[in-house]
Design an enzyme around this catalytic site. Structure first.
Site, mmCIF file in Angstrom:
data_model
loop_
_atom_site.group_PDB
_atom_site.id
_atom_site.type_symbol
_atom_site.label_atom_id
_atom_site.label_comp_id
_atom_site.label_asym_id
_atom_site.label_seq_id
_atom_site.Cartn_x
_atom_site.Cartn_y
_atom_site.Cartn_z
ATOM 1 N N GLU A 212 0.924 -1.287 -0.157
ATOM 2 C CA GLU A 212 0.161 0.115 0.063
ATOM 3 C C GLU A 212 1.015 1.289 -0.090
ATOM 4 O O GLU A 212 0.578 2.049 0.808
ATOM 5 C CB GLU A 212 -0.895 0.008 1.146
ATOM 6 N N ASN A 253 1.892 -4.515 -3.242
ATOM 7 C CA ASN A 253 0.812 -5.144 -3.139
ATOM 8 C C ASN A 253 -0.223 -3.880 -2.803
ATOM 9 O O ASN A 253 0.153 -2.721 -1.926
ATOM 10 C CB ASN A 253 0.488 -6.000 -2.132
ATOM 11 N N HIS A 289 -10.468 -5.799 -2.319
ATOM 12 C CA HIS A 289 -11.597 -5.748 -1.398
ATOM 13 C C HIS A 289 -12.637 -4.832 -2.146
ATOM 14 O O HIS A 289 -12.425 -3.656 -2.031
ATOM 15 C CB HIS A 289 -10.910 -4.768 -0.353
ATOM 16 N N GLU A 317 -6.254 -10.420 -2.121
ATOM 17 C CA GLU A 317 -6.855 -10.189 -0.642
ATOM 18 C C GLU A 317 -8.395 -10.192 -0.741
ATOM 19 O O GLU A 317 -9.343 -9.092 -0.371
ATOM 20 C CB GLU A 317 -6.435 -9.022 0.123
ATOM 21 N N ASP A 319 -12.250 -9.858 -1.054
ATOM 22 C CA ASP A 319 -13.738 -10.338 -0.509
ATOM 23 C C ASP A 319 -14.516 -9.279 -1.222
ATOM 24 O O ASP A 319 -14.015 -8.163 -1.672
ATOM 25 C CB ASP A 319 -13.691 -10.229 0.912
#
Ligand SMILES: *[C@@H]1O[C@H](CO)[C@@H](O)[C@H](O)[C@H]1NC(C)=O
Length: 398
Positions: A212, A253, A289, A317, A319
């Site tokens: 990030e 990432n 996300h 990641e 979801d």
């Protein structure tokens, strides 16, 4: 809220007068279960896994919208019998994986599914390899949590994604509050990444070395690393990691780089810049996300653009959260959304795999981070597969 409370209370009363049989949605079997093994009329005992069988409604009695908030409405579940990692590998991917976290390992039913490598060919430690966990005092390293994840994965013949080396968050206070110069922080970053990655040399498929680094507008995030070292922290961490484990794939990432826009462009410019200067970079992690109904339509395009720069990509990641309560319509849209993300990865040869940010709503980070939202994972809080799981299977089968 009143509806939910009152139906919950009446469900408890119902259970207490019918203890010989499990209520709808109640447990009715599994290793270690000593309660009732039959279900009340209108429901059937269905094995979810060796550790958990549950009374499911015999016929679909969904209320349709679920908007009344009753706890007994039958929401749709998965019907697929295919296994997610099996189909991912059949499609040419390296893995379908899940994040996990050490406290969850005491949950036998959870662990049994996580350890099934036909479902998951890769696991990522959610927290136990982060800086605060691995170097809580300067120069004092603790690897027990990360070691447990690696040992579990190796016992299950699963890959591991290391997560992570340099991130602005979950830092020990000696990093955030230190009085650093460029030279002293360079040495600290070098030592942290070198020691961490060396410890796991040979055990890790890919490492999120930088996590990030950008703001949503594509500018660099203001944190102790950038503010002290400029963008040099990226070089230092990647070079140290390459030297520590030459065979691990080194990733950067981030989130909100899954669709075209300023942040994705900033990441592409960084990749090009690193490549042009010979700084090691092997992959870009698109976190994923997402919100139900709002998955970017340009994921495949972005993946292709990264791959064209000479790196691999992965969804790291995934979801897809919704505003609660769950409804049939939201779960159906979520299935479509999962399918679209997987289909994009499936269509790009350089997309090596997909990791979901834990597989069950039982341990999702979403409800504690986004108030009123949840149900983001493909398995529900009772470890029952949702329609989203069928979307994953369909995406890999396209
Ligand atoms: C930190 O030091 C490195 C190496 O000398 C240099 O390339 C970089 O520009 C410096 N960063 C800042 C913000 O001075």
């Amino acid at each position: 809220m009143i509806h939910i409370t009152s139906s919950f209370v009446s469900l408890l009363a119902f259970v207490s007068i019918a203890a010989a049989q499990s209520a709808v949605w109640g447990q009715c079997g599994g290793i270690g279960w000593t309660g009732p093994t039959t279900c009340v009329a209108g429901s059937t005992c269905v094995e979810s896994n060796a550790y958990y069988s549950q009374c499911l409604p015999s016929t679909s009695t969904s209320s349709g919208t679920g908007s009344t908030g009753t706890s007994t409405a039958a929401l749709p579940t998965s019907t697929s019998t295919a296994k997610s990692n099996t189909v991912a590998q059949a499609a040419g991917k390296k893995y379908f994986g899940s994040a996990t976290d050490n406290p969850e390992f005491t949950d036998a039913a959870y662990l049994a599914i996580l350890s099934d490598n036909t479902y998951f060919g890769q696991i990522t430690p959610g927290n136990s390899m982060k800086w605060d966990a691995t170097e809580p005092e300067q120069g004092t390293f603790t690897f027990s949590g990360g070691d447990a994840v690696v040992s579990l994965a190796q016992g299950n013949s699963q890959l591991v994604r290391g997560h992570n080396c340099v991130w602005y968050n979950q830092l020990p206070s000696w990093v955030t509050s230190g009085s650093w110069t460029n030279a002293t922080l360079t040495a600290a970053v070098q030592n942290h990444c070198s020691t961490l990655v060396s410890h796991y040399k040979g055990d890790i498929y890919s490492w999120d070395i930088i996590n990030e680094p950008f703001n949503d507008d594509g500018t660099w995030r203001s944190d102790v690393f950038y503010n002290t070292m400029g963008t040099y922290f990226v070089d230092v961490a990647l070079i140290a990691a390459r030297a520590a484990d030459p065979n691990a794939k080194l990733y950067i990432n981030d989130y909100n780089i899954e669709g075209t826009g300023a942040k994705a462009t900033a990441m592409m410019n960084l990749v090009s810049n690193l490549k042009s200067r010979g700084i090691p970079i092997d992959g870009i992690g698109l976190q994923g996300h997402f919100i139900v109904g709002e998955v970017p339509t340009t994921i495949q395009t972005v993946m292709e653009q990264f791959v064209a720069l000479g790196v691999e990509v992965a969804i790291t990641e995934l979801d897809i959260r919704m505003t609660l309560p769950e409804t049939d319509a939201l779960l159906e849209q979520q299935k479509t959304d999962y399918q679209n993300v997987i289909t994009a990865c499936n269509a790009v040869a350089g997309c090596v795999g997909v990791t979901i940010w834990d597989y069950t709503d039982k341990y999702s980070w979403v409800p504690s981070t986004f108030s009123g939202q949840g149900a983001a994972c493909p398995w529900d809080a009772n470890l029952i597969k949702k329609p989203a799981y069928d979307g994953i299977i369909a995406g890999f089968s396209a």
